[in-house]
Design a protein around this motif. Structure first.
Motif: not given
Length: 151
Positions: A27-29, A115-116, A121-124, A141-145
């Protein structure tokens, strides 16, 4: 990614690992400079641009304005004008390389390897935080999202 144990409790009474990975691992930005020479690097983008309200959306719905947008289904470059028109703070999810290049060229931060998303929630709206490591002249950079979802 490679992780090597350098020190252990048994030998040095403390632990230390050496991490070796690319700037676009997991997971990265992505910074604008990732795909556009001379564009801003991570350390030139204000930290507040890496967090904010966001929403999990689908291609077939109306998108909110001026917040982060995340997509579970693949989104291609044919959606670039619609995405830019929604003036998102950032984009993430299953986006094609061509779309990523176009968005970075329009100064829209992209997150990939998330991931995940199905847990959101959808549309919230929810709060999203995806801060990069402090890498001088970083192209990504890798991130902790993290998503903070209200009940």
């Amino acid at each position: 990614m490679k992780i090597e144990v350098i020190h252990t409790h048994d030998n040095e009474t403390w632990e230390l690992r050496h991490l070796s990975m690319g700037s676009h691992t997991g997971t990265h930005v992505d910074a604008f400079s990732h795909m556009h020479e001379g564009a801003e690097n991570l350390d030139e983008i204000p930290l507040e641009n890496f967090c904010g309200e966001a929403q999990l959306v689908s291609i077939n719905q109306m998108w909110p304005q001026k917040i982060g947008l995340f997509f579970m289904e693949e989104v291609g470059v044919e959606e670039v004008n619609r995405i830019v028109a929604s003036n998102p703070k950032f984009i993430g999810g299953n986006i094609t390389e061509e779309l990523e290049r176009a968005l970075l060229g329009k100064k829209i931060i992209t997150y990939t390897g998330l991931v995940n998303l199905e847990s959101l929630p959808k549309e919230s709206n929810f709060m999203f935080y995806g801060f990069p490591l402090k890498i001088q002249s970083g192209d990504g950079s890798p991130v902790r999202a993290i998503a903070i979802v209200e009940d």
